[in-house]
Design an enzyme around this catalytic site. Structure first.
Site, PDB file in Angstrom:
ATOM      1  CG  ASP A 162       3.093  11.472  -1.699  1.00 47.67           C
ATOM      2  OD1 ASP A 162       2.508  10.392  -1.864  1.00 47.67           O
ATOM      3  OD2 ASP A 162       3.588  11.817  -0.591  1.00 47.67           O
ATOM      4  CB  ILE A 163       1.904  15.510   1.789  1.00 50.05           C
ATOM      5  CG1 ILE A 163       1.995  16.804   2.581  1.00 50.05           C
ATOM      6  CG2 ILE A 163       2.075  14.292   2.679  1.00 50.05           C
ATOM      7  CD1 ILE A 163       0.823  17.033   3.522  1.00 50.05           C
ATOM      8  CG  ASN A 199       2.135   0.618  -2.437  1.00 49.82           C
ATOM      9  OD1 ASN A 199       2.879  -0.179  -3.007  1.00 49.82           O
ATOM     10  ND2 ASN A 199       2.557   1.798  -2.001  1.00 49.82           N
ATOM     11  N   GLY A 204       2.379  -2.274   1.829  1.00 50.52           N
ATOM     12  CA  GLY A 204       2.647  -1.022   2.537  1.00 50.52           C
ATOM     13  C   GLY A 204       1.585   0.034   2.318  1.00 50.52           C
ATOM     14  CD  GLN A 205      -4.250   0.420   0.045  1.00 46.50           C
ATOM     15  OE1 GLN A 205      -4.356  -0.786  -0.165  1.00 46.50           O
ATOM     16  NE2 GLN A 205      -5.206   1.275  -0.265  1.00 46.50           N
ATOM     17  CG  HIS A 239      -3.167   6.099  -3.182  1.00 47.91           C
ATOM     18  ND1 HIS A 239      -3.855   5.491  -2.146  1.00 47.91           N
ATOM     19  CD2 HIS A 239      -1.846   5.920  -2.909  1.00 47.91           C
ATOM     20  CE1 HIS A 239      -2.990   4.982  -1.283  1.00 47.91           C
ATOM     21  NE2 HIS A 239      -1.763   5.223  -1.734  1.00 47.91           N
ATOM     22  CG  HIS A 255       2.324   5.947  -5.087  1.00 47.61           C
ATOM     23  ND1 HIS A 255       2.726   6.775  -4.067  1.00 47.61           N
ATOM     24  CD2 HIS A 255       1.554   4.988  -4.506  1.00 47.61           C
ATOM     25  CE1 HIS A 255       2.230   6.336  -2.916  1.00 47.61           C
ATOM     26  NE2 HIS A 255       1.517   5.250  -3.158  1.00 47.61           N
TER      27      HIS A 255
HETATM   28  P1  5GP Z   1       0.440   4.389   0.313  1.00 45.57           P
HETATM   29  O1  5GP Z   1       1.545   4.002   1.249  1.00 45.57           O
HETATM   30  O2  5GP Z   1      -0.921   4.236   0.935  1.00 45.57           O
HETATM   31  O3  5GP Z   1       0.533   3.692  -1.037  1.00 45.57           O
HETATM   32  O4  5GP Z   1       0.682   5.901  -0.040  1.00 45.57           O
HETATM   33  C1  5GP Z   1       0.061   6.955   0.647  1.00 45.57           C
HETATM   34  C2  5GP Z   1       0.725   8.228   0.180  1.00 45.57           C
HETATM   35  O5  5GP Z   1      -0.087   9.329   0.570  1.00 45.57           O
HETATM   36  C3  5GP Z   1       2.104   8.460   0.784  1.00 45.57           C
HETATM   37  O6  5GP Z   1       3.083   8.581  -0.256  1.00 45.57           O
HETATM   38  C4  5GP Z   1       1.954   9.751   1.578  1.00 45.57           C
HETATM   39  O7  5GP Z   1       3.092  10.571   1.531  1.00 45.57           O
HETATM   40  C5  5GP Z   1       0.740  10.394   0.928  1.00 45.57           C
HETATM   41  N1  5GP Z   1      -0.042  11.241   1.815  1.00 45.57           N
HETATM   42  C6  5GP Z   1      -0.432  10.936   3.069  1.00 45.57           C
HETATM   43  N2  5GP Z   1      -1.181  11.945   3.590  1.00 45.57           N
HETATM   44  C7  5GP Z   1      -1.243  12.900   2.624  1.00 45.57           C
HETATM   45  C8  5GP Z   1      -1.872  14.182   2.557  1.00 45.57           C
HETATM   46  O8  5GP Z   1      -2.540  14.649   3.500  1.00 45.57           O
HETATM   47  N3  5GP Z   1      -1.740  14.888   1.408  1.00 45.57           N
HETATM   48  C9  5GP Z   1      -1.021  14.396   0.340  1.00 45.57           C
HETATM   49  N4  5GP Z   1      -0.941  15.191  -0.750  1.00 45.57           N
HETATM   50  N5  5GP Z   1      -0.422  13.198   0.371  1.00 45.57           N
HETATM   51  C10 5GP Z   1      -0.524  12.453   1.493  1.00 45.57           C
END
Ligand code: 5GP
Ligand code: ZN
Length: 114
Positions: free
Chosen positions: A30-31, A87, A93-94, A100, A102
């Site tokens: 995760d970034i 999520n 909070g998606q 994906h 986590h």
């Molecule tokens: P969500 O909130 O949709 O469950 O999680 C999205 C996740 O994607 C977040 O933890 C966010 O830090 C990660 N993320 C968003 N953009 C990027 C990216 O460009 N590269 C990577 N590796 N992770 C990302």
């Protein structure tokens, strides 16, 4: 799927730190990590969320969990513990609408989640 961030990562159009890959799935860091280990695991095929995965794709979802467990072992957090989060839709909070999982670990986590 055009304009999908995680499709672009799966196609290697956007770089990511990949920790596992096979023909069906990709795992990458995760970034913005929320724990010492924070890895995202995606199917290479595009599904916006769990709500959009067809009923006959149970094997794919199971495959992701089995590989998540393997990655947890490889990262040394299998015994200390880890959390897998999926999520789904607005209230969760998606943010990224390519399903994906986590994989989070390396620190104590609270319950219930926020
Ligand atoms: P969500 O909130 O949709 O469950 O999680 C999205 C996740 O994607 C977040 O933890 C966010 O830090 C990660 N993320 C968003 N953009 C990027 C990216 O460009 N590269 C990577 N590796 N992770 C990302
Ligand atoms: Zn996608």
């Amino acid at each position: 799927m055009e304009n999908c961030l995680f499709c672009k990562i799966a196609e290697k159009g956007i770089p990511a730190k990949i920790v596992y890959e096979d023909e069906a799935i990709l795992a990458f860091e995760d970034i913005h990590p929320k724990a010492p280990t924070h890895i995202l695991i995606i199917p290479k095929d595009h599904f916006a969320s769990l709500n959009d995965v067809p009923e006959d794709k149970g094997d794919l979802l199971g495959h992701i969990l089995i590989k998540a467990r393997q990655i947890a072992r490889d990262k040394g957090i299998a015994e200390s513990g880890y959390r897998i989060v999926l999520n789904t839709a607005r209230d969760s909070g998606q943010d990224v609408f390519h399903i994906h999982f986590h994989l989070l670990g390396g620190r104590k986590m609270s319950w219930p989640p926020g």
